[in-house]
Design a protein around this motif. Structure first.
Motif, mmCIF file in Angstrom:
data_model
loop_
_atom_site.group_PDB
_atom_site.id
_atom_site.type_symbol
_atom_site.label_atom_id
_atom_site.label_comp_id
_atom_site.label_asym_id
_atom_site.label_seq_id
_atom_site.Cartn_x
_atom_site.Cartn_y
_atom_site.Cartn_z
ATOM 1 N N GLY A 141 0.814 -1.000 0.140
ATOM 2 C CA GLY A 141 0.172 -0.006 0.015
ATOM 3 C C GLY A 141 0.741 1.283 0.082
ATOM 4 N N VAL A 142 0.495 2.288 -1.119
ATOM 5 C CA VAL A 142 1.424 3.299 -1.054
ATOM 6 C C VAL A 142 1.038 4.551 -0.250
ATOM 7 C CG1 VAL A 142 2.400 5.219 -2.606
ATOM 8 C CG2 VAL A 142 2.296 2.767 -3.452
ATOM 9 N N ASN A 143 -0.534 4.460 -0.347
ATOM 10 C CA ASN A 143 -1.327 5.337 0.478
ATOM 11 C C ASN A 143 -2.720 4.688 0.576
ATOM 12 O OD1 ASN A 143 -2.803 6.296 -1.936
ATOM 13 N ND2 ASN A 143 -1.128 7.865 -2.195
ATOM 14 N N ASN A 144 -3.531 5.877 1.011
ATOM 15 C CA ASN A 144 -4.857 5.313 1.284
ATOM 16 C C ASN A 144 -5.838 4.808 -0.028
ATOM 17 O OD1 ASN A 144 -4.853 5.754 3.793
ATOM 18 N ND2 ASN A 144 -6.004 7.647 3.755
ATOM 19 N N ASP A 145 -5.381 5.364 -1.300
ATOM 20 C CA ASP A 145 -5.902 5.021 -2.576
ATOM 21 C C ASP A 145 -5.052 4.024 -3.623
ATOM 22 O OD1 ASP A 145 -8.271 5.393 -4.364
ATOM 23 O OD2 ASP A 145 -6.768 6.490 -5.618
ATOM 24 N N LEU A 146 -3.607 4.125 -3.274
ATOM 25 C CA LEU A 146 -2.852 3.440 -4.259
ATOM 26 C C LEU A 146 -2.062 2.238 -3.799
ATOM 27 C CD1 LEU A 146 -1.720 4.072 -7.065
ATOM 28 C CD2 LEU A 146 0.106 5.318 -6.093
ATOM 29 N N ILE A 147 -2.115 1.205 -4.669
ATOM 30 C CA ILE A 147 -1.289 0.115 -4.423
ATOM 31 C C ILE A 147 -0.383 -0.446 -5.449
ATOM 32 C CG2 ILE A 147 -1.696 -2.701 -4.494
ATOM 33 C CD1 ILE A 147 -4.187 -2.265 -2.948
ATOM 34 N N LEU A 148 0.947 -0.678 -5.006
ATOM 35 C CA LEU A 148 1.770 -1.043 -5.843
ATOM 36 C C LEU A 148 1.953 -2.490 -5.896
ATOM 37 C CD1 LEU A 148 4.738 -0.757 -7.486
ATOM 38 C CD2 LEU A 148 5.715 -1.043 -5.280
ATOM 39 N N SER A 186 -5.384 2.231 -8.544
ATOM 40 C CA SER A 186 -6.070 3.146 -7.690
ATOM 41 C C SER A 186 -7.589 3.016 -7.717
ATOM 42 C CB SER A 186 -5.620 4.521 -8.279
ATOM 43 O OG SER A 186 -6.419 5.475 -7.685
ATOM 44 N N LYS A 187 -8.388 3.016 -6.744
ATOM 45 C CA LYS A 187 -9.563 3.134 -7.139
ATOM 46 C C LYS A 187 -10.267 4.176 -7.676
ATOM 47 C CE LYS A 187 -11.032 -0.070 -3.127
ATOM 48 N NZ LYS A 187 -12.017 -0.274 -1.796
ATOM 49 N N THR A 188 -9.573 5.189 -7.540
ATOM 50 C CA THR A 188 -10.072 6.697 -8.326
ATOM 51 C C THR A 188 -9.705 6.840 -9.684
ATOM 52 O OG1 THR A 188 -9.695 7.549 -6.018
ATOM 53 C CG2 THR A 188 -9.898 9.078 -7.958
ATOM 54 N N PHE A 189 -8.382 6.432 -9.980
ATOM 55 C CA PHE A 189 -8.108 6.570 -11.269
ATOM 56 C C PHE A 189 -7.689 5.391 -12.339
ATOM 57 C CE2 PHE A 189 -6.280 9.873 -8.455
ATOM 58 C CZ PHE A 189 -7.030 11.119 -9.155
ATOM 59 N N GLY A 190 -7.720 4.447 -11.555
ATOM 60 C CA GLY A 190 -7.848 2.974 -12.480
ATOM 61 C C GLY A 190 -6.392 2.208 -12.292
ATOM 62 N N LYS A 191 -6.078 1.491 -13.236
ATOM 63 C CA LYS A 191 -4.831 0.716 -13.151
ATOM 64 C C LYS A 191 -3.809 1.085 -14.115
ATOM 65 C CE LYS A 191 -3.172 -3.954 -12.548
ATOM 66 N NZ LYS A 191 -3.495 -5.455 -12.525
ATOM 67 N N LEU A 192 -2.506 1.106 -14.164
ATOM 68 C CA LEU A 192 -1.463 1.336 -14.871
ATOM 69 C C LEU A 192 -0.366 0.064 -14.672
ATOM 70 C CD1 LEU A 192 -0.306 3.153 -16.903
ATOM 71 C CD2 LEU A 192 1.239 4.292 -15.424
ATOM 72 N N SER A 193 -0.229 -0.568 -15.926
ATOM 73 C CA SER A 193 0.774 -1.502 -15.725
ATOM 74 C C SER A 193 1.776 -1.454 -17.136
ATOM 75 C CB SER A 193 -0.060 -2.902 -16.253
ATOM 76 O OG SER A 193 -0.990 -3.038 -15.483
ATOM 77 N N ILE A 194 3.057 -1.818 -16.446
ATOM 78 C CA ILE A 194 4.093 -1.823 -17.433
ATOM 79 C C ILE A 194 4.916 -3.083 -17.254
ATOM 80 C CG2 ILE A 194 5.692 -0.596 -15.738
ATOM 81 C CD1 ILE A 194 7.146 0.753 -18.065
ATOM 82 N N TYR A 272 -20.909 1.213 -13.514
ATOM 83 C CA TYR A 272 -22.229 0.545 -13.704
ATOM 84 C C TYR A 272 -21.601 -0.878 -14.436
ATOM 85 C CZ TYR A 272 -24.446 4.693 -12.934
ATOM 86 O OH TYR A 272 -24.760 5.944 -12.222
ATOM 87 N N GLY A 273 -20.508 -1.645 -13.934
ATOM 88 C CA GLY A 273 -20.233 -2.703 -14.729
ATOM 89 C C GLY A 273 -19.277 -2.560 -15.537
ATOM 90 N N PHE A 274 -19.180 -1.598 -16.249
ATOM 91 C CA PHE A 274 -18.211 -1.313 -17.210
ATOM 92 C C PHE A 274 -16.816 -0.922 -17.010
ATOM 93 C CE2 PHE A 274 -22.581 -1.126 -19.165
ATOM 94 C CZ PHE A 274 -22.264 -1.904 -20.432
ATOM 95 N N SER A 275 -16.100 -1.291 -17.898
ATOM 96 C CA SER A 275 -14.512 -0.736 -17.742
ATOM 97 C C SER A 275 -13.837 -0.804 -19.250
ATOM 98 C CB SER A 275 -13.638 -1.600 -16.776
ATOM 99 O OG SER A 275 -13.402 -2.878 -17.114
ATOM 100 N N LEU A 276 -12.911 0.148 -19.529
ATOM 101 C CA LEU A 276 -12.194 0.233 -20.562
ATOM 102 C C LEU A 276 -10.568 -0.058 -20.206
ATOM 103 C CD1 LEU A 276 -13.292 3.579 -22.140
ATOM 104 C CD2 LEU A 276 -13.788 1.343 -23.275
ATOM 105 N N ALA A 277 -10.052 -0.622 -21.282
ATOM 106 C CA ALA A 277 -8.652 -0.888 -21.227
ATOM 107 C C ALA A 277 -7.989 -0.513 -22.674
ATOM 108 C CB ALA A 277 -8.299 -2.440 -20.838
ATOM 109 N N GLY A 278 -6.838 -0.004 -22.556
ATOM 110 C CA GLY A 278 -5.988 0.040 -23.877
ATOM 111 C C GLY A 278 -4.565 -0.366 -23.543
ATOM 112 N N SER A 279 -3.725 -0.642 -24.543
ATOM 113 C CA SER A 279 -2.300 -1.041 -24.377
ATOM 114 C C SER A 279 -1.482 -0.590 -25.651
ATOM 115 C CB SER A 279 -2.212 -2.361 -24.149
ATOM 116 O OG SER A 279 -2.732 -3.236 -24.921
#
Length: 437
Positions: A141-148, A186-194, A272-279
């Motif tokens: 846990g990085v902070n209250n909203d972010l996980i590494l 992040s629950k607020t901003f989504g997920k970034l993967s590298i 509402y059950g939807f999510s977007l992803a791009g790479s």
């Protein structure tokens, strides 16, 4: 001095018929006064006994409270972050105390009997549908909203079911780096993967709620994809495909996106059950995917759709999608998948897949899943090719030991362009087991 003595001494003085003094003197005791004094002493003793019992009860209560306090002091305080780390199937010690490390994986082995229209052969394989592997997942846990997050996953797959053939009964060992990535969630901003891992379009053609997908799903060539088609004219010759022989995976493909690659991927938060992803994928490839999942009115559903640019020299964009619906009460389910690969100089290749399933609780051991499916492919190996496949599968789960046993029977049929080259069917029977740890 005890206050009870102040009650008794004046009585003694009264009995003596003289003013009270501290010196002992002989007295004449009045029987009535003596009786009153004895009653007073008895009452005082009774009060003392009651007070002693109350003190003892309070002491026991204090002891219990102290024990509860000691127990609470031994429980670690809850983490400050509200974002919880992903659940792990097993926990091991990390090299440093800042990262929570989980080890998990599976072994998935099968026996295949294949008939190419002339000969039947037995093969020992590792199931490519969901191959043997192990993974290490680290979270902090990085902070209250972010996980590494970190993920290192390696497939250990001797004699893949998608690669063995009449010419190669032991296809060798595969050590594949499936995942080597770092992520920020992040629950607020989504997920970034590298790093290396699923592209956004991977699995979008394979959404499946039937629970038979350990052996039966849209990518049917994962079980038997290396087997070679033979001519049906009696010569037993293999069907040519350019400079090589035509194999099952040339004629059948689910076109499931860009698979796992080195990429930079972003996943949006769910709405509402939807999510977007791009790479952005290595070799200048890219993709975009839409996912959905939800339940209500006694049903559970999931779906996905993706557009990919595989950067083919002779091709254009790839479109694929899938949808699966499960009726929670009856266990009946339906799965659909479709894809199209654009080509510049020939007809676009397509694949359609449909499966009817039943998820049942027949025993206390775990669920039993049944499925029958149908696949039709067109123009995949060359213009005019039409492939057909039907399959039936059953999967029995043993929940206490995290194990699945499965059976499948499948037929691959292919009609070449114009019907000039009759092709013998390939029949495959599969029995296997997957154990998760």
């Amino acid at each position: 001095m005890n206050r009870n003595l102040f009650t008794v001494l004046p009585i003694l003085a009264l009995v003596a018929g003289a003013p009270f003094s501290g010196a002992a003197q002989p007295v004449a005791v009045d029987p009535l006064v003596l009786q009153q004094m004895q009653e007073t002493i008895r009452q005082q003793q009774q009060q003392l006994q009651q007070q002693a019992e109350q003190i003892k009860a309070q002491s026991e209560t204090l002891q219990k409270l102290q024990q509860q306090l000691n127990a609470l002091q031994q429980v670690p305080a809850p983490p400050a972050t509200v974002v919880q780390s992903p659940p792990a199937t097993a926990t091991v010690s990390s090299g440093n105390d800042k990262i929570r490390l989980a080890l998990s994986g599976q072994i998935n082995r099968a026996v295949v009997v294949a008939n190419d229209g002339y000969n039947s052969t037995l093969y020992h394989v590792d199931n490519t549908v969901s191959n043997s592997r192990f993974r290490l997942v680290g979270t902090a846990g990085v902070n209250n909203d972010l996980i590494l997050g970190t993920r290192l996953e390696v497939a250990v797959s001797p004699d893949r079911s998608s690669a063995v053939s009449q010419k190669d009964k032991t296809s060798g060992d595969l050590f594949d780096q499936r995942w080597v990535e770092i992520s920020f969630t992040s629950k607020t901003f989504g997920k970034l993967s590298i790093g290396k891992g699923d592209t956004a379009s991977n699995t979008t053609a394979e959404v499946d709620l039937s629970r038979t997908d350990v052996v039966q799903y849209a990518s049917i060539a994962d079980m038997g994809g290396g087997f070679l088609f033979r001519s049906k004219n009696g010569t037993q010759s293999f069907i040519p495909n350019g400079t090589s022989s035509l194999k099952v995976s040339d004629a059948f493909s689910s076109f499931d996106g860009l698979s796992r690659q080195s990429r930079l991927r972003y996943d949006s938060p769910h709405l509402y059950g939807f999510s977007l992803a791009g790479s952005l994928v290595s070799n200048q490839r890219s993709d975009l995917a839409l996912f959905w999942g939800g339940q209500g009115y006694g049903f559970k559903g999931a779906g996905a759709f993706a557009v990919s640019n595989p950067k083919l020299a002779s091709g254009g964009l790839l479109y694929d999608g899938s949808f699966s619906l499960l009726h929670s009460t009856s266990g009946l389910n339906l799965t659909l998948s479709g894809a199209m690969q654009e080509y510049n100089l020939r007809k676009n290749a397509t694949n359609l897949y449909a499966k009817l399933g039943w998820l049942a609780s027949l025993t206390s051991l775990g669920y039993t899943a049944f499925g029958v499916d149908y696949t039709r492919s067109e123009h995949q190996a060359q213009n005019g090719d039409k492939g057909y496949s039907v399959g039936a599968a059953v999967v029995q789960t043993f929940e206490k030991i995290a194990t699945e046993l499965y059976l499948q029977y499948r037929i691959f049929s292919l009609d070449r362009a114009g019907g000039t080259t009759p092709v013998a069917d390939i029949n495959i029977g599969t029995f296997g087991a997957r154990v998760k740890f």
